[in-house]
Design an enzyme around this catalytic site. Sequence first.
Site, short mmCIF file in Angstrom:
data_model
loop_
_atom_site.label_atom_id
_atom_site.label_comp_id
_atom_site.label_asym_id
_atom_site.label_seq_id
_atom_site.Cartn_x
_atom_site.Cartn_y
_atom_site.Cartn_z
N GLY A 238 0.84 -1.20 0.00
CA GLY A 238 0.00 0.00 0.00
C GLY A 238 0.87 1.24 0.00
O GLY A 238 2.03 1.22 -0.44
N SER A 239 0.33 2.32 0.53
CA SER A 239 1.03 3.60 0.49
C SER A 239 2.21 3.61 1.47
O SER A 239 2.25 2.86 2.45
CB SER A 239 0.05 4.71 0.88
OG SER A 239 -0.47 4.43 2.17
N GLY A 243 2.86 2.04 5.25
CA GLY A 243 4.02 1.20 5.54
C GLY A 243 4.88 1.74 6.67
O GLY A 243 5.48 1.00 7.44
N GLU A 260 5.77 -3.40 0.69
CA GLU A 260 5.69 -3.11 -0.76
C GLU A 260 4.89 -1.82 -0.90
O GLU A 260 3.66 -1.83 -0.95
CB GLU A 260 4.96 -4.26 -1.48
CG GLU A 260 5.66 -5.60 -1.36
CD GLU A 260 6.88 -5.73 -2.26
OE1 GLU A 260 7.09 -4.86 -3.11
OE2 GLU A 260 7.61 -6.72 -2.09
N CYS A 294 1.57 0.60 -8.85
CA CYS A 294 2.72 1.06 -8.07
C CYS A 294 3.91 1.31 -8.99
O CYS A 294 4.77 2.14 -8.70
CB CYS A 294 3.08 0.06 -6.97
SG CYS A 294 3.28 -1.60 -7.60
P1 NAD Z 1 -3.43 2.28 1.38
O1 NAD Z 1 -2.11 2.46 2.04
O2 NAD Z 1 -4.46 3.31 1.55
O3 NAD Z 1 -4.09 0.90 1.88
C1 NAD Z 1 -3.44 -0.35 1.69
C2 NAD Z 1 -3.94 -1.35 2.72
O4 NAD Z 1 -3.42 -1.00 4.01
C3 NAD Z 1 -5.46 -1.40 2.89
O5 NAD Z 1 -5.84 -2.75 3.03
C4 NAD Z 1 -5.69 -0.62 4.18
O6 NAD Z 1 -6.86 -0.99 4.85
C5 NAD Z 1 -4.46 -1.03 4.98
N1 NAD Z 1 -4.04 -0.10 6.05
C6 NAD Z 1 -3.95 1.24 6.01
N2 NAD Z 1 -3.44 1.72 7.16
C7 NAD Z 1 -3.18 0.65 7.95
C8 NAD Z 1 -2.65 0.47 9.27
N3 NAD Z 1 -2.26 1.52 10.00
N4 NAD Z 1 -2.52 -0.78 9.74
C9 NAD Z 1 -2.88 -1.83 9.01
N5 NAD Z 1 -3.41 -1.75 7.77
C10 NAD Z 1 -3.55 -0.51 7.25
O7 NAD Z 1 -3.12 2.03 -0.19
P2 NAD Z 1 -4.13 1.98 -1.43
O8 NAD Z 1 -4.66 3.32 -1.72
O9 NAD Z 1 -5.08 0.84 -1.26
O10 NAD Z 1 -3.12 1.53 -2.60
C11 NAD Z 1 -2.33 2.41 -3.35
C12 NAD Z 1 -0.91 2.43 -2.83
O11 NAD Z 1 -0.37 1.11 -2.80
C13 NAD Z 1 0.02 3.23 -3.73
O12 NAD Z 1 0.88 3.99 -2.93
C14 NAD Z 1 0.79 2.13 -4.48
O13 NAD Z 1 2.04 2.54 -4.98
C15 NAD Z 1 0.91 1.09 -3.42
N6 NAD Z 1 1.16 -0.23 -4.00
C16 NAD Z 1 2.42 -0.75 -3.88
C17 NAD Z 1 2.72 -1.99 -4.45
C18 NAD Z 1 4.09 -2.57 -4.37
O14 NAD Z 1 4.23 -3.77 -4.61
N7 NAD Z 1 5.12 -1.81 -4.05
C19 NAD Z 1 1.70 -2.71 -5.11
C20 NAD Z 1 0.42 -2.15 -5.19
C21 NAD Z 1 0.18 -0.90 -4.61
#
Ligand code: NAD
Length: 506
Positions: A238-239, A243, A260, A294
């Site tokens: 995720g973002s 992370g 990731e 991503c």
């Molecule tokens: P996001 O960070 O908003 O959410 C991702 C996940 O994390 C969701 O399931 C969310 O519920 C969970 N989450 C959020 N805060 C949390 C916490 N404090 N504790 C536990 N879980 C938590 O991301 P998004 O908007 O769904 O996705 C887009 C982002 O993901 C972009 O930044 C993209 O670059 C990244 N991404 C990275 C990869 C990679 O492999 N590097 C792959 C896909 C997406």
Amino acid sequence: MTNLIASEAHDLLVRLGVPAARFTGGTLAVRSPVTGEEIARVVETGADEARRTIGEAAEAFKAWRRVPAPHRGELVRLLGEELRAGKDALGRLVTLEVGKVVSEGLGEVQEMIDICDFAVGLSRQLYGLTIPSERPDHRLTEQWHPAGVVGVISAFNFPVAVWSWNAALAFVCGDPVVWKPSEKTPLTALAVQALLDRAVARFGDDAPAHLGTLLIGGREIGELLVDDPRVPVVSATGSTRMGRVVGERVARRFGKSILELGGNNASIVTPSADLELTLRAVAFGAMGTAGQRCTTLRRLIVHESVYDALVPRLAQIYRSISVGSPIDSDALVGPLIDGAAFEAMQASLRDAAAHGGVVHGGGRVDVNGAGSFYARPALVEMPAQVGPVRQETFAPILYVLKYTDLDEAIALQNDVPQGLSSSIFGNDLREIEQFLSGAGSDCGIANVNMGPSGAEIGGAFGGEKETGGGRESGSDAWRAYMRRQTNAINYGRTLPLAQGVRFDIG
Ligand code: NAD
């Protein structure tokens, strides 16, 4: 339109084996970005139920780690079969829930099948090491054991593939998986869970109950996984914002995390580049998945000698690329996930203009009314790498910069906080090798004569710096799902100590 998408999604879910009670009458509203309208109400997992699920996975671990790894591979082979049989339905559901164009929805499921195939072979190749011992009649080895429950937290934009990169490896490595998908994409997660359940049932009694389970909900449910010491490995996609929190919390309890996170990927176009190939690659890299990968190409660093031959043609492609509904047109660019994504895109474009950028495109396109958010991709010529160019905006914006010499281009490419993917276009061996060398791109992925996106599963996937440093998928990424054990074995009758230490007790 609403009812059509909702009823098609419901039909697909039932066909894939999900009971209707799971996605009707719940508290989590699911909207299709295709129209913006509500298509389901999914039942969420309560906190107590989530804790119980984690406990059940920890119990499952005790049995699963005893199943021989090649036999564990058989479960993943069956999962691959289920995914093959369900590919069209699941791919279509990805399109309805995330708005990916049809070939990308299907491609996402194909990636799941590919990683299952990879993991089946891997189940016979979890190799250790034999190391020469310095002591007589001794043997020194290293072996890999299952790590325990793997928590998977995934993002909306690859709603199912990310689970499979983790789960296929975790299962052959001997680990149960508890999955917290994005709250924006619970339907595809329910469908995958149903396919997994079917594979587990076909596998028979050697698979313990609760080997792979699902927690539906938002961040609070994810936090339960993050903080639970019964989950030794947390893989979070995720973002970078997410992370940073997750990495710290998992580290606080000495768990291991596979992070990731966001990317800010660049391509360098050198003087010797094949410009026709470059144009095609840039178009897919920057506008595919509506800029919501991503690995999406976000910065194009163009040599001054080819700038005028490339950039006006690119601007023309940006003006003419088809933007439209992924379900009733063959448009190449579908919707953004929601209104917040569109607002973030507009804010970055305003910021870019304020920093001297010349913006081409980027406006809203009315496809399915006010509830959905389609945008013409934006090409922004920037005088310098400043302001929004240094951040990831999860939308189709490509910033273009001009360079004079390759050292300067590589420095620009590396001078952002993220380090996921990168590429170079050219036919000059020296320039290409400089880019790939230790003094070249600082990213986890560096490609030649292609864009930064569209990775295959065979390589390790992930990136450096604020991308988090994790690796998933192919190569030796499996090691993160196991624990390493060093074994020193004395098969002699004396007790020589290492480093010549003496400890004679008489
Ligand atoms: P996001 O960070 O908003 O959410 C991702 C996940 O994390 C969701 O399931 C969310 O519920 C969970 N989450 C959020 N805060 C949390 C916490 N404090 N504790 C536990 N879980 C938590 O991301 P998004 O908007 O769904 O996705 C887009 C982002 O993901 C972009 O930044 C993209 O670059 C990244 N991404 C990275 C990869 C990679 O492999 N590097 C792959 C896909 C997406």
